[in-house]
Structures are given as structure tokens and as C-alpha cells.
Design an enzyme around this catalytic site. Structure first.
Site, PDB file in Angstrom:
ATOM      1  N   GLY A 117       0.826  -1.204   0.000  1.00  0.00           N
ATOM      2  CA  GLY A 117       0.000   0.000   0.000  1.00  0.00           C
ATOM      3  C   GLY A 117       0.859   1.251   0.000  1.00  0.00           C
ATOM      4  O   GLY A 117       1.925   1.303  -0.621  1.00  0.00           O
ATOM      5  N   SER A 118       0.434   2.261   0.747  1.00  0.00           N
ATOM      6  CA  SER A 118       1.055   3.582   0.662  1.00  0.00           C
ATOM      7  C   SER A 118       2.472   3.664   1.205  1.00  0.00           C
ATOM      8  O   SER A 118       3.174   4.644   0.944  1.00  0.00           O
ATOM      9  CB  SER A 118       0.176   4.610   1.373  1.00  0.00           C
ATOM     10  OG  SER A 118      -1.058   4.754   0.698  1.00  0.00           O
ATOM     11  N   THR A 119       2.921   2.651   1.976  1.00  0.00           N
ATOM     12  CA  THR A 119       4.312   2.688   2.434  1.00  0.00           C
ATOM     13  C   THR A 119       5.291   2.542   1.263  1.00  0.00           C
ATOM     14  O   THR A 119       6.477   2.817   1.412  1.00  0.00           O
ATOM     15  CB  THR A 119       4.589   1.582   3.470  1.00  0.00           C
ATOM     16  OG1 THR A 119       4.166   0.318   2.939  1.00  0.00           O
ATOM     17  CG2 THR A 119       3.860   1.869   4.773  1.00  0.00           C
TER      18      THR A 119
END
Length: 324
Positions: A7-9
Site C-alpha cells: 500500500g502507501s508505504t
């Protein structure tokens, strides 16, 4: 060694790839209307809101999916795929532990054939890796762009203390330029000072980080029952000679409304970093902030104490009035 979609990491890594290919500069801006159509699909920000005209740093601060998609659309899909392979996606990290899972990355033919696949990869969906791979990639941002093979074993020694193994660790690979790594590191620092990672902030210390809240992948799609993985990855300290990368992920956290990386995983990383500061004796970057934080806390305690006394006096007053 379990696989998951980051995801956004993963967004800081995608930003680094875009910078390396010169399709953006640190001061480039994008219009974020809250959603974007890619083929027959509509991609939205997690909060369903737009952020207007935003910089690259603000894309990370707000974790804008729309901004990331627009950014990576500037890069040719086959070039993007080459970079995903170059940084090790679809491979093992090489850590000296057994049973490490190999990351999953769809074939080049599939990736290039449909615009939705590069779009999804822009915000960390459509491929999987292990947590140690994510930590290793984020570590390259802290290491001046050098990708280091992770390890937990120093060597094999006999009872006399003589080393018997002949293993040689791979040399670090320069995947990003030092300039790119520094630019992304500074952007990640703003995520903690101004963005979704504020709950990882420790007074006096420069910390960089990125939140992540990803849907759980199932065969052929994603779970539609709000099951997700929340995470946060942090770097301590920014500007130091030695860096620590701390990662926390929570599988299916409870509480639909507040189950995000910003308020579930970031505090965990903060507590680990606070322990590291104590154990390793990491000096603060700004000692004045620590003193100010202490003074503010004492002021808050003093105010609460005064409020408590006023409340008790009020209760006494009410009791006295009632007895008359």
C-alpha cells in the site's frame, strides 16, 4: 516472511523512481480532484476527498493516490516495470533466514498491456513483498540510495572464537542517486512533521516516515469486508550517521472508522523508536524541542490540577448550597 501488499508505504519508492527518471522534480505539482479514471476503473483517495494543487511532498503527507497515479503515468510502463524488477520486486531479499517467501509481481506482458496495473503499483497495490523487503527498500532512502542485503547472522564461530564460515555479504547496490534519496528522505520527514505520520513524532528528533493502509488481496481481487492491513515505516534519525528503520503492521485492526496506519501503526513505531533512543543513546537533533515539550507538559499538568481544584471547590459549593 509472509507476503502482503505494501500500500502507501511503497509511495516513497515510487517517488524515487520518478525522480531518477526525471519525469518529475521535487517542486513538481499535480491537481488532485479526489479521483481519477484509468481505463474502466476509478481510483480514489482513501478519504474520498481532493487536495487541490499539491506538491510531491504533500502527495506523501496526504497519501494521495490520485497524485501518485498522475505522477507515475508520466513514466512509460515498460520503464516502470524495469525499475520494479531492478529494486527486487518478485524476488527474495536474500536475508540469512530460512523459508523466506519470494515476492510476487505480474508478468511484464500483463503489466504493460493494461494501464490499471502501473496505476495500482503507484500506490503499492497489485504486487506483494515481505515486510523485510519493504524495510530494505525504505532503508535505501536512508542509506543514500544504496540497497543493502539484510542479515541477522554475523558469522559461524567455534568454541575458541574462530570464525569458520566463508560467506561473503553482497556489496550494497546503488539503486538511487544520493540526491534522489536525500530529496525523498526530506519529503518523508514532512509526513511526520506536517502529515499523516504526526503520531510518530518525538520532540527533539528528526524522524521520517510513511503511513500505509492497504486492502487485503484475495484470489482475483480484494476483500470487500473492510479487512485491511495498517502499517507505518519510520527512519530515525534524519541527518544522523547511523539510521534505524522501524516498521509495524497490524493485520485486520479493530475499529473501521479509526483503523489506519496513522493512528494504529505510527504510535507503535514511535514507542519502538523511543526505546531505541534510550538503549542506543541517540542524541537529539534539537535539544530545545525536548525542553519545550517538557515545559508544555508541565503547563498542561498545572492546568489540569487547577481545573481539578476548581471542580472540587464547585462540588463543595454545591454541597454547601444544598445543605442550606
Amino acid at each position: 516472511s509472509d507476503l502482503y501488499e505494501p500500500g502507501s508505504t511503497f509511495k516513497p519508492i515510487a517517488v524515487a523512481i520518478a525522480l531518477e527518471n526525471k519525469v518529475i522534480e521535487p517542486n513538481t505539482t499535480f491537481k488532485d480532484d479526489g479521483s481519477i479514471t484509468v481505463g474502466q476503473y476509478t481510483i480514489r483517495n482513501s478519504d474520498k476527498k481532493g487536495n487541490g494543487e499539491i506538491s510531491i511532498a504533500q502527495i506523501l503527507q496526504h497519501s494521495s493516490n490520485v497524485g501518485m497515479v498522475k505522477m507515475m503515468q508520466l513514466l512509460k510502463p515498460d520503464v516502470y516495470y524495469d525499475w520494479l524488477q531492478r529494486i527486487g520486486l518478485g524476488q527474495k531479499s536474500g536475508i540469512d533466514l530460512p523459508l523466506e517467501a519470494r515476492g510476487e509481481l505480474r508478468s511484464r506482458r500483463e503489466f504493460v498491456a493494461s494501464p490499471i496495473y502501473p496505476a495500482n503499483a503507484a500506490f503499492g497495490q497489485g504486487f506483494s513483498l515481505t515486510p523485510i523487503q519493504l524495510v530494505t527498500l525504505i532503508g535505501s532512502i536512508a542509506n543514500g540510495g544504496k540497497l543493502v542485503t539484510p542479515h541477522v547472522v554475523e558469522g559461524l564461530f567455534d568454541s575458541a572464537g574462530v570464525r569458520n564460515d566463508k560467506s561473503v555479504r553482497p556489496e550494497p547496490s546503488q539503486i538511487f542517486s544520493p540526491t534522489t534519496a536525500q530529496a525523498v528522505l526530506e519529503m518523508m520527514e514532512t509526513v511526520v512533521t506536517q502529515g499523516s505520520g504526526e503520531k510518530a513524532k518525538i520532540p527533539g528528533y528528526r524522524i521520517a516516515g510513511k503511513t500505509g493502509t492497504s486492502q487485503k488481496a484475495v484470489q482475483g481481487g480484494y476483500k470487500q469486508d473492510d479487512k485491511k492491513i495498517t502499517s507505518f515505516v519510520g527512519i530515525l534519525p534524519v541527518g544522523g550517521q547511523r539510521h534505524y528503520v522501524v516498521f509495524a503492521a497490524i493485520d485486520e485492526p479493530k475499529g473501521k472508522e479509526k483503523a489506519f496506519g496513522s493512528n494504529v501503526a505510527a504510535p507503535i513505531v514511535k514507542s519502538v523508536m523511543a526505546a531505541l533512543i534510550s538503549i542506543e543513546g541517540i542524541p537529539p537533533s534539537n535539544p530545545g524541542e525536548i525542553e519545550k515539550a517538557k515545559a508544555d507538559k508541565l503547563d498542561q499538568v498545572d492546568k489540569l490540577d487547577k481545573l481539578d481544584k476548581l471542580d472540587k471547590l464547585d462540588q463543595v459549593d454545591k454541597t454547601t448550597t444544598g445543605s442550606n
